[in-house]
Motif scaffolding. Structure first.
Motif, PDB file in Angstrom:
ATOM      1  N   VAL A 341       0.828  -1.208   0.000  1.00  0.00           N
ATOM      2  CA  VAL A 341       0.000   0.000   0.000  1.00  0.00           C
ATOM      3  C   VAL A 341       0.864   1.260   0.000  1.00  0.00           C
ATOM      4  O   VAL A 341       0.587   2.214  -0.740  1.00  0.00           O
ATOM      5  N   ASP A 342       1.922   1.270   0.794  1.00  0.00           N
ATOM      6  CA  ASP A 342       2.799   2.438   0.767  1.00  0.00           C
ATOM      7  C   ASP A 342       3.517   2.555  -0.569  1.00  0.00           C
ATOM      8  O   ASP A 342       3.815   3.666  -1.036  1.00  0.00           O
ATOM      9  N   GLY A 343       3.769   1.421  -1.197  1.00  0.00           N
ATOM     10  CA  GLY A 343       4.340   1.454  -2.542  1.00  0.00           C
ATOM     11  C   GLY A 343       3.401   2.086  -3.546  1.00  0.00           C
ATOM     12  O   GLY A 343       3.829   2.847  -4.426  1.00  0.00           O
ATOM     13  N   TRP A 344       2.104   1.801  -3.434  1.00  0.00           N
ATOM     14  CA  TRP A 344       1.123   2.436  -4.310  1.00  0.00           C
ATOM     15  C   TRP A 344       1.132   3.954  -4.128  1.00  0.00           C
ATOM     16  O   TRP A 344       1.075   4.707  -5.104  1.00  0.00           O
ATOM     17  N   GLY A 345       1.210   4.390  -2.879  1.00  0.00           N
ATOM     18  CA  GLY A 345       1.249   5.824  -2.625  1.00  0.00           C
ATOM     19  C   GLY A 345       2.492   6.472  -3.197  1.00  0.00           C
ATOM     20  O   GLY A 345       2.433   7.561  -3.782  1.00  0.00           O
ATOM     21  N   ALA A 346       3.628   5.805  -3.051  1.00  0.00           N
ATOM     22  CA  ALA A 346       4.878   6.340  -3.589  1.00  0.00           C
ATOM     23  C   ALA A 346       4.833   6.411  -5.116  1.00  0.00           C
ATOM     24  O   ALA A 346       5.289   7.387  -5.722  1.00  0.00           O
ATOM     25  N   GLU A 347       4.285   5.373  -5.749  1.00  0.00           N
ATOM     26  CA  GLU A 347       4.160   5.377  -7.212  1.00  0.00           C
ATOM     27  C   GLU A 347       3.312   6.554  -7.691  1.00  0.00           C
ATOM     28  O   GLU A 347       3.651   7.218  -8.681  1.00  0.00           O
ATOM     29  N   HIS A 348       2.222   6.817  -6.987  1.00  0.00           N
ATOM     30  CA  HIS A 348       1.350   7.935  -7.351  1.00  0.00           C
ATOM     31  C   HIS A 348       2.105   9.257  -7.268  1.00  0.00           C
ATOM     32  O   HIS A 348       2.018  10.103  -8.167  1.00  0.00           O
ATOM     33  N   THR A 349       2.872   9.444  -6.203  1.00  0.00           N
ATOM     34  CA  THR A 349       3.612  10.690  -6.014  1.00  0.00           C
ATOM     35  C   THR A 349       4.685  10.860  -7.071  1.00  0.00           C
ATOM     36  O   THR A 349       4.812  11.935  -7.694  1.00  0.00           O
ATOM     37  N   LEU A 350       5.482   9.813  -7.299  1.00  0.00           N
ATOM     38  CA  LEU A 350       6.568   9.912  -8.270  1.00  0.00           C
ATOM     39  C   LEU A 350       6.046  10.135  -9.686  1.00  0.00           C
ATOM     40  O   LEU A 350       6.628  10.909 -10.465  1.00  0.00           O
ATOM     41  N   GLU A 351       4.961   9.458 -10.024  1.00  0.00           N
ATOM     42  CA  GLU A 351       4.384   9.633 -11.353  1.00  0.00           C
ATOM     43  C   GLU A 351       3.987  11.085 -11.583  1.00  0.00           C
ATOM     44  O   GLU A 351       4.233  11.655 -12.657  1.00  0.00           O
ATOM     45  N   ALA A 352       3.373  11.688 -10.575  1.00  0.00           N
ATOM     46  CA  ALA A 352       2.951  13.086 -10.705  1.00  0.00           C
ATOM     47  C   ALA A 352       4.154  14.011 -10.796  1.00  0.00           C
ATOM     48  O   ALA A 352       4.228  14.875 -11.689  1.00  0.00           O
TER      49      ALA A 352
END
Length: 376
Positions: A341-352
């Protein structure tokens, strides 16, 4: 016979006056019909429950049936956050009788069970270690070992703009302004070595008896130094749902005794992945020209969490595995769920950020970067 659906009324109180009591709206907005109904209900006393909660159970059933991804469901995750907030306090201003109102308990359990099912279906499986402290710790350290490649912490350290660095602080605020509280729920559910380990870690998290050194208090000061509002929920409208899911997941693990193994595994993983990223983030703020008043929080965690990861891996998670071998699978589930779940959040941030966009939530076409305007 006691009616559990009715609030306790103090002797001599006037029910008419109680019914006139109203509570302040939170500094954030609903994200759908379930959270809307809950927030509206919390503006009124529990005496009004039959009126304010009509249809809540049906709305939750409809929302659960219509959601194919509860971890990213705006309405259900915010609803779960505010339901958990009744146990924490200072999340929503509400009649304290709502905390154990049967309708609130039923709503929380319904959403939690569906969320847990999704996590168990999606979390990557890992080989289960023997119920031995060293074996459990070895698997956890292998799962959390540093890897090369992009990460949010590396981005902040090397290339984040001032605005992106401040976004990072906002994104973390949903958990960190209540840091460690989600795990403290687990203390009375543990025994022996695991309990002692949890208390040792939490003593540091709560400042070792110095309220100004509580990690949540240090983080609040960091926000103020950056010109941000340190009230809980002040930026919740701007926080993407997947970041909220990280917080509701750890609270769910801590609040439910049957999930004490998941809570221990989650916390061990959380501590094991903290020290190096916090060093990078602190370096990033120094690169941007900020001093100790801003970096204190991140610097505090470099040394503290290097110690905590050993205690959490061997004594908390490993000790619990030795005491209750049947919980090994849940310990590994909690650890893997944390990383996922924290990986999903990190992916969202980095993508943006790599696309030059804000990582904050876009609601109704409105750019949520306005949320980062400095407070007086």
């Amino acid at each position: 016979m006691i009616d559990a659906t009715q609030p306790v009324v103090a002797a001599g109180s006037d029910p008419a006056v109680e019914r006139e009591q109203r509570f302040d709206a939170p500094p954030f907005r609903a994200r759908g019909p379930v959270s809307e109904q809950l927030l509206q209900a919390f503006r009124r006393p529990t005496a009004d429950a039959p009126e304010t909660l009509a249809g809540l159970a049906g709305a939750i059933d409809d929302a659960l049936a219509g959601s194919d991804d509860i971890a990213r469901d705006d309405d259900l995750q915010l609803a779960l956050l505010v339901l958990h907030g009744l146990h924490y306090g200072s999340v929503v201003d509400a009649d304290e009788e709502w905390e154990w109102h049967p309708a609130m308990v039923a709503a929380r359990v319904a959403i939690e069970r569906a969320f847990e099912r999704q996590l168990r279906e999606q979390v990557p499986s890992v080989p289960l270690p023997a119920p031995d402290a060293e074996a459990v710790a070895a698997v956890l350290f292998e799962l959390t070992k540093p890897t090369p490649g992009p990460s949010v912490a590396r981005f902040v350290a090397k290339q984040a703009t001032d605005e992106q660095a401040r976004e990072y602080v906002v994104l973390r605020s949903v958990y960190t302004l209540k840091e460690a509280d989600a795990q403290t729920w687990s203390i009375p559910r543990l025994e022996g070595r695991a309990k002692a380990a949890m208390v040792e870690i939490q003593a540091d998290e709560y400042g070792g008896g110095r309220p100004e050194r509580m990690h949540s208090a240090i983080y609040a000061r960091t926000m103020r130094e950056l010109g941000l509002d340190d009230r809980y929920g002040a930026y919740l409208d701007a926080v993407p749902t997947i970041r909220i899911a990280s917080v509701t997941m750890m609270t769910m693990f801590g609040l439910n005794r049957r999930l004490r193994g998941a809570s221990a595994g989650h916390y061990a993983t959380y501590e094991m992945t903290s020290s190096l990223p916090n060093r990078m983030v602190g370096d990033g703020f120094r690169r941007l020209g900020y001093g100790e008043s801003v970096t204190d929080y991140f610097d505090e965690h470099v040394e503290a969490d290097a110690v905590h990861e050993q205690i959490a891996g061997r004594d908390l998670a490993g000790g619990l595995a030795e005491q209750e071998p049947s919980l090994v699978a849940d310990i590994m589930f909690g650890a893997s769920a944390s990383l996922m779940v924290d990986g999903w959040g990190a992916e969202h941030t980095l993508e943006a950020w790599t696309a030059g966009r804000s990582a904050l939530r876009q609601a109704g076409g409105t750019d949520r970067r306005i949320a980062l305007q400095q407070v007086p």
